[in-house]
Design an enzyme around this catalytic site. Structure first.
Site, mmCIF file in Angstrom:
data_model
loop_
_atom_site.group_PDB
_atom_site.id
_atom_site.type_symbol
_atom_site.label_atom_id
_atom_site.label_comp_id
_atom_site.label_asym_id
_atom_site.label_seq_id
_atom_site.Cartn_x
_atom_site.Cartn_y
_atom_site.Cartn_z
ATOM 1 N N PRO A 188 79.799 30.447 26.463
ATOM 2 C CA PRO A 188 80.219 29.964 27.758
ATOM 3 C C PRO A 188 79.127 29.340 28.589
ATOM 4 O O PRO A 188 78.180 29.998 28.989
ATOM 5 C CB PRO A 188 80.729 31.219 28.448
ATOM 6 C CG PRO A 188 80.259 32.363 27.648
ATOM 7 C CD PRO A 188 79.481 31.845 26.503
ATOM 8 N N GLU A 189 79.291 28.079 28.878
ATOM 9 C CA GLU A 189 78.590 27.429 29.973
ATOM 10 C C GLU A 189 79.648 27.164 31.031
ATOM 11 O O GLU A 189 80.783 27.612 30.893
ATOM 12 C CB GLU A 189 77.933 26.122 29.501
ATOM 13 C CG GLU A 189 76.919 26.351 28.375
ATOM 14 C CD GLU A 189 76.281 25.067 27.872
ATOM 15 O OE1 GLU A 189 75.994 24.189 28.693
ATOM 16 O OE2 GLU A 189 76.066 24.945 26.659
ATOM 17 N N LYS A 192 78.264 30.984 36.199
ATOM 18 C CA LYS A 192 78.839 31.193 34.862
ATOM 19 C C LYS A 192 79.602 32.505 34.805
ATOM 20 O O LYS A 192 79.975 32.952 33.721
ATOM 21 C CB LYS A 192 77.726 31.230 33.810
ATOM 22 C CG LYS A 192 77.044 29.898 33.553
ATOM 23 C CD LYS A 192 75.963 30.040 32.502
ATOM 24 C CE LYS A 192 75.140 28.769 32.388
ATOM 25 N NZ LYS A 192 73.950 28.952 31.554
ATOM 26 N N ARG A 228 77.931 40.000 20.170
ATOM 27 C CA ARG A 228 76.497 40.250 20.329
ATOM 28 C C ARG A 228 76.167 41.230 21.438
ATOM 29 O O ARG A 228 75.011 41.595 21.617
ATOM 30 C CB ARG A 228 75.755 38.916 20.558
ATOM 31 C CG ARG A 228 75.554 38.170 19.252
ATOM 32 C CD ARG A 228 74.849 36.865 19.471
ATOM 33 N NE ARG A 228 73.400 37.035 19.597
ATOM 34 C CZ ARG A 228 72.569 36.018 19.756
ATOM 35 N NH1 ARG A 228 73.031 34.783 19.824
ATOM 36 N NH2 ARG A 228 71.288 36.223 19.852
ATOM 37 N N ARG A 287 64.281 27.036 22.458
ATOM 38 C CA ARG A 287 65.678 26.650 22.307
ATOM 39 C C ARG A 287 65.775 25.197 21.848
ATOM 40 O O ARG A 287 64.970 24.356 22.229
ATOM 41 C CB ARG A 287 66.425 26.832 23.629
ATOM 42 C CG ARG A 287 66.077 28.161 24.298
ATOM 43 C CD ARG A 287 67.141 28.592 25.245
ATOM 44 N NE ARG A 287 68.384 28.860 24.543
ATOM 45 C CZ ARG A 287 69.557 28.942 25.144
ATOM 46 N NH1 ARG A 287 69.641 28.734 26.427
ATOM 47 N NH2 ARG A 287 70.638 29.208 24.451
#
Length: 280
Positions: free
Chosen positions: A2-3, A54, A116, A263
């Site tokens: 999710p962004e 978010k 996760r 990243r």
DNA sequence: GGGTACCTGAAA
DNA sequence: TTTCAGGTACCC
């Protein structure tokens, strides 16, 4: 996943399903979520489903004279999802892969599924505690002028800068690359080095990419009704993210992948030239 | 500021 | 087996 666009999609789909419904219980099934005062939500009515940065925020109205409002906030982090399961008596049957928490409502459940286990749930009395520090790029307040002031003087590289939630709230690793590709700006440019026209391009790219991603329900997402499939369709429109080695759609130059702050960043070296103001 | 850690699963 | 993953908190 999710962004901002994915969380916006979650919120829009969840809202009509849960608004006005009464909370029977909040079940916490993963000790990593910590101790929450779950008893306080019983009998409250879900008054809304909002995206704050978010985060998914649900104001809960209780039938008490003092402190009638409670705020439930869920951050999905990397792999969190909220799945709606309609049904009359769904409090039982907690067997669902990666189920970490369940909000049991009259008429259905909101299941928090998160392989996760990075996701976070908060239950607070004061919504100020949930207020994101940065500007929402989908709001009226986000202008070119404001962006110029936010960028001002920063010696951070552009792409990591776009991920800073205390400046613009909601961008993540996918859309940061996509936005810079659209704005034709090299990800290693220093944030404070953009001139007026580059700042305008960046502002337009942020607004345009987010609007299109929201319209297409984000990049890959699970359905709320049936647990299968992904409703998000924006992955079809990704210009650079995940396209290392592919020809750029605009100029056919090979898209490259670099690593910034651990990243991945994807960009077209021809459309996004280093130019001046690039970090050393 | 930038590395590292948190946690698990999928893919190379 | 190793690497990578849509996020962020915490360390120097």
């Amino acid at each position: 996943m999710p962004e901002l666009p994915e969380v916006e999609t979650v919120v829009r789909q969840l809202r009509p399903l849960v608004c006005g419904k009464t909370v029977r219980s909040l079940r916490i099934l993963d000790e990593l979520l910590g101790k929450l005062a779950v008893n306080r939500v019983r009998g409250a009515v879900v008054a809304g489903v909002e995206r704050w940065g978010k985060e998914v925020v649900m104001p809960l109205e209780r039938r008490t004279k003092t402190d009638p409002w409670l705020w439930l906030a869920i951050h999905l982090r990397m792999t969190g999802r909220l799945l709606w399961r309609a049904g009359a008596r769904p409090a039982v049957d907690l067997h669902r892969p990666w189920l970490r928490a369940r909000l049991v409502l009259d008429g259905g459940n909101v299941d928090f599924v998160d392989p996760r286990r990075f996701g976070v749930i908060r239950l607070v009395d004061d919504p100020v505690l949930l207020q994101p520090p940065g500007v929402d790029p989908t709001g009226e307040a986000f202008s070119t002028g404001l962006l110029r002031r936010l960028l001002g003087g920063s010696r951070q590289e552009l792409k990591p800068w776009l991920l800073r939630q205390d400046r613009i709230t909601g961008l993540g690793n996918i859309y940061a690359s996509e936005i810079l590709a659209r704005a034709r700006l090299h990800p290693c440019r220093l944030a404070g080095s953009l001139d007026q026209s580059e700042t305008r391009r960046l502002h337009r790219a942020v607004v345009t990419i987010l609007r299109r991603a929201i319209r297409h329900c984000g990049t890959t997402f699970s359905d709320f009704q049936d647990t299968s499939g992904e409703t998000g369709a924006f992955q079809r429109f990704l210009a650079v993210y995940g396209h290392e080695g592919d020809p750029c759609g605009r100029c056919s130059t090979t898209v490259e992948r670099i690593v910034q702050q651990g990243r991945s960043t994807y960009f077209c070296p021809a459309c996004q030239p280093a130019g001046s103001g690039r970090s050393a």
